[in-house]
Design an enzyme around this catalytic site. Structure first.
Site, PDB file in Angstrom:
ATOM      1  N   PRO A   2      33.188  23.628 -41.683  1.00  0.00           N
ATOM      2  CG  PRO A   2      32.493  24.797 -39.812  1.00  0.00           C
ATOM      3  CD  PRO A   2      32.799  24.965 -41.245  1.00  0.00           C
ATOM      4  CD  GLU A   3      30.002  19.153 -45.413  1.00  0.00           C
ATOM      5  OE1 GLU A   3      29.249  18.185 -45.449  1.00  0.00           O
ATOM      6  OE2 GLU A   3      30.713  19.504 -46.377  1.00  0.00           O
TER       7      GLU A   3
END
Length: 289
Positions: A2-3
């Site tokens: 996840p960004e």
DNA sequence: ACGGAAACCTGCTGGC
DNA sequence: TGCCAGCAGGTTTCCG
């Protein structure tokens, strides 16, 4: 995984299920998931029990559930492989389900994390150093991300140019601008036609604004696709990356032709990780930062 | 102040 | 088939 866009998809996905509900019971397994909660997992579970969730918020890659009363929040970081799922309590338990939170509507919020770099902790809310409102005390060093109103592109650009460092390093520095990770840093650099090793203090103000603008744009686009490509009840690591992967112009494309000029893309090692760029469009600086 | 490397984990892939 | 090295989207911490 996840960004910023992935974390925002998760935030939106769980918000409708948790806001306005309360936490009936909490089961934490293993020592890792609550390792940042200093008083320990039993204390965490005790203090969460019975609290109601008033908001699901995010800054950069940090997510937090604001709780009623006492000015506290449950901070959730997904690390490299974290997922939040909303399921029926009797659904088969995932192998790496480390936290199970029973909600007052009969559903269960689950924190699943294969690599256990992520985790949960209960902390105090303090005034946001970057604007009105409050943020968890442990993230006061995290700068606003490009998609929030507190983000000041001019100020961030100035701060970057004041530093003597490499551009990609600056993009990944969550205390300058948050939410950008290895993938979107490479995508922003490709769009801006800049090599990540360019010295921030040798770039023009408009070049720095440009790369920040590209970072915001690519993350907005990814968010748009993420929002429509997977079910909010089950945000899947592979599903998410597999889908947006098709839209990437730099990340993971070593050996493949640059989508602008056809030159084979290269992979380089940088900051203990991989960087992907076009050797022609993104000229390596003669003087490295 | 800055940069580099290691640490924290599990699982997958590719080469031999 | 097995084994091992290398790699994965993050953050913190230590050391020079």
């Amino acid at each position: 995984m996840p960004e910023l866009p992935e974390v925002e998809v998760v935030r939106r996905g769980i918000a409708t299920h948790v806001v306005g509900r309360s936490l009936i019971d909490i089961q934490l397994s293993g020592h890792r998931v609550a390792r940042r909660h200093v008083p320990g997992p039993l204390d965490l579970a005790d203090r969460l029990r019975g609290r109601s969730v008033t908001a699901a918020l995010r800054r950069g890659k940090y997510l937090w559930l604001e709780l009623d009363g006492a000015g506290e929040a449950l901070v959730i970081h997904l690390g490299m492989s974290g997922q939040l799922l909303v399921e029926a309590p009797d659904a088969p338990r995932e192998k790496h389900a480390h936290a199970l939170l029973d909600l007052s509507d009969g559903r269960q919020l689950r924190f699943v994390d294969q690599r256990t770099f992520g985790g949960l902790q209960l902390v105090s809310l303090v005034p946001d150093p970057f604007g009105p409102g409050t943020v968890p005390d442990i993230i006061t060093h995290i700068a606003p991300d490009p998609l929030e109103s507190a983000f000041d592109q001019q100020a961030v650009g100035r701060a970057m140019r004041r530093r003597h460092t490499q551009l990609k390093r600056a993009l990944l520095d969550q205390s300058l601008v948050s939410g950008i990770g290895n993938i979107y840093a490479d995508e922003a650099l490709w769009r801006a036609r800049l090599h990540g090793e360019r010295a921030t203090d040798r770039l023009t103000a408009s070049a720095v604004r440009g790369v920040l603008g590209h970072a915001a744009a690519v993350m907005t686009e990814a968010l748009g696709r993420g929002g429509t490509s997977f079910d909010s009840l089950y945000v899947d690591v592979n599903g998410a990356s597999g889908y947006f992967e098709r839209s990437l112009n730099a990340y993971g494309r070593q050996g493949k032709p640059c989508r602008r000029c056809g030159t084979p893309m290269v992979r380089e090692s940088f900051m203990n990780r991989s960087s992907f760029s076009c050797p022609r469009c993104q000229r390596r600086p003669r003087v490295v930062a």
